[in-house]
Design a protein around this motif. Sequence first.
Motif, PDB file in Angstrom:
ATOM      1  N   ALA A   2     -17.349  25.725  60.488  1.00 27.63           N
ATOM      2  CA  ALA A   2     -16.612  26.692  61.281  1.00 27.63           C
ATOM      3  C   ALA A   2     -15.845  25.991  62.399  1.00 27.63           C
ATOM      4  O   ALA A   2     -14.701  26.321  62.699  1.00 27.63           O
ATOM      5  CB  ALA A   2     -17.566  27.727  61.865  1.00 27.63           C
ATOM      6  N   GLN A   3     -16.487  24.997  63.023  1.00 28.58           N
ATOM      7  CA  GLN A   3     -15.823  24.249  64.089  1.00 28.58           C
ATOM      8  C   GLN A   3     -14.631  23.485  63.546  1.00 28.58           C
ATOM      9  O   GLN A   3     -13.561  23.458  64.153  1.00 28.58           O
ATOM     10  CB  GLN A   3     -16.812  23.292  64.739  1.00 28.58           C
ATOM     11  N   LEU A   4     -14.789  22.883  62.370  1.00 25.67           N
ATOM     12  CA  LEU A   4     -13.690  22.130  61.762  1.00 25.67           C
ATOM     13  C   LEU A   4     -12.507  23.047  61.503  1.00 25.67           C
ATOM     14  O   LEU A   4     -11.365  22.712  61.792  1.00 25.67           O
ATOM     15  CB  LEU A   4     -14.174  21.494  60.456  1.00 25.67           C
ATOM     16  N   GLU A   5     -12.762  24.241  60.960  1.00 26.00           N
ATOM     17  CA  GLU A   5     -11.678  25.166  60.648  1.00 26.00           C
ATOM     18  C   GLU A   5     -11.025  25.699  61.920  1.00 26.00           C
ATOM     19  O   GLU A   5      -9.828  25.939  61.964  1.00 26.00           O
ATOM     20  CB  GLU A   5     -12.225  26.320  59.800  1.00 26.00           C
ATOM     21  N   ASP A  19     -12.262  14.687  62.511  1.00 26.22           N
ATOM     22  CA  ASP A  19     -13.244  15.777  62.514  1.00 26.22           C
ATOM     23  C   ASP A  19     -14.120  15.722  61.266  1.00 26.22           C
ATOM     24  O   ASP A  19     -15.331  15.919  61.326  1.00 26.22           O
ATOM     25  CB  ASP A  19     -12.535  17.142  62.573  1.00 26.22           C
ATOM     26  N   VAL A  20     -13.469  15.487  60.120  1.00 27.89           N
ATOM     27  CA  VAL A  20     -14.200  15.412  58.852  1.00 27.89           C
ATOM     28  C   VAL A  20     -15.197  14.257  58.889  1.00 27.89           C
ATOM     29  O   VAL A  20     -16.376  14.418  58.510  1.00 27.89           O
ATOM     30  CB  VAL A  20     -13.218  15.248  57.678  1.00 27.89           C
ATOM     31  N   VAL A  21     -14.743  13.100  59.326  1.00 28.88           N
ATOM     32  CA  VAL A  21     -15.615  11.926  59.398  1.00 28.88           C
ATOM     33  C   VAL A  21     -16.788  12.188  60.345  1.00 28.88           C
ATOM     34  O   VAL A  21     -17.945  11.874  60.023  1.00 28.88           O
ATOM     35  CB  VAL A  21     -14.817  10.689  59.840  1.00 28.88           C
ATOM     36  N   ALA A  22     -16.502  12.772  61.487  1.00 30.89           N
ATOM     37  CA  ALA A  22     -17.563  13.054  62.457  1.00 30.89           C
ATOM     38  C   ALA A  22     -18.583  14.038  61.883  1.00 30.89           C
ATOM     39  O   ALA A  22     -19.795  13.880  62.091  1.00 30.89           O
ATOM     40  CB  ALA A  22     -16.961  13.613  63.744  1.00 30.89           C
ATOM     41  N   ARG A  23     -18.107  15.027  61.160  1.00 32.71           N
ATOM     42  CA  ARG A  23     -19.028  16.005  60.571  1.00 32.71           C
ATOM     43  C   ARG A  23     -19.944  15.351  59.541  1.00 32.71           C
ATOM     44  O   ARG A  23     -21.151  15.598  59.499  1.00 32.71           O
ATOM     45  CB  ARG A  23     -18.230  17.135  59.918  1.00 32.71           C
TER      46      ARG A  23
END
Length: 234
Positions: A2-5, A19-23
């Motif tokens: 949800a945070q990424l979106e 963001d993707v890498v951090a997630r």
Amino acid sequence: MAQLERFAETRTPASRVDDVVARMRALGDDWPPRDGVAVFNRVYLSVTEEVARRIHLGAFPDAHAAITLDVRFAERYLRAVDAAADGHRPPACWRPLFQYRRHPGVRPLQFALAGINAHIGHDLALALVDSCRTLGCEPADLEDEFDRVGDVLVSLEERIREELMPGPDLLQIGDPLTHLAGAWSLERARDGAWASARTLWALRDLPGVAQEFGERLDGAVGLVGRILLTPLPD
């Protein structure tokens, strides 16, 4: 997810990859190393980091298109993770990995291949279609980006097999793990994803048919994943 979106439209394209890498790094910290989804997550994290490195080095002629495809691709996996975490059923292609993630009879290489199978065999086709809709283009316009991302995956496949294969004593034609690993091909899966994406794009004005095709693709890839995760004797 949800945070990424939530930040997807407000942050720069490069920061969306970050963001993707951090997630994925955060997910890896939360799961035991032997967890089957964690095994795949490590593999996919290394792929995403390599794609990001090549984007920053200018290896992709259209960096914006490459980032869009990379992020849309990752979102499919992260949605499956969120669905499982929330007690919902992830797509059929991902269910075997989440169901067998703690099975003691499944080897790390099997987990990695099952995750790659789900992500390439199903998610990559849908991510390409998502990207075309986002960018207002045709699949053919993203063929270079598709091929370059696929090249990263193929270049890492052999390393993944070498690192996760238990040992040279098992590299025999009669060994079950060797048989399973040799029966699946990333290149064939990538070719299938390209054909599936083109088919889904051609069916975009026939939503009912496109949905049925997508569901059947999801189920077929899930069946392959279940076979790849066949528990093996020690």
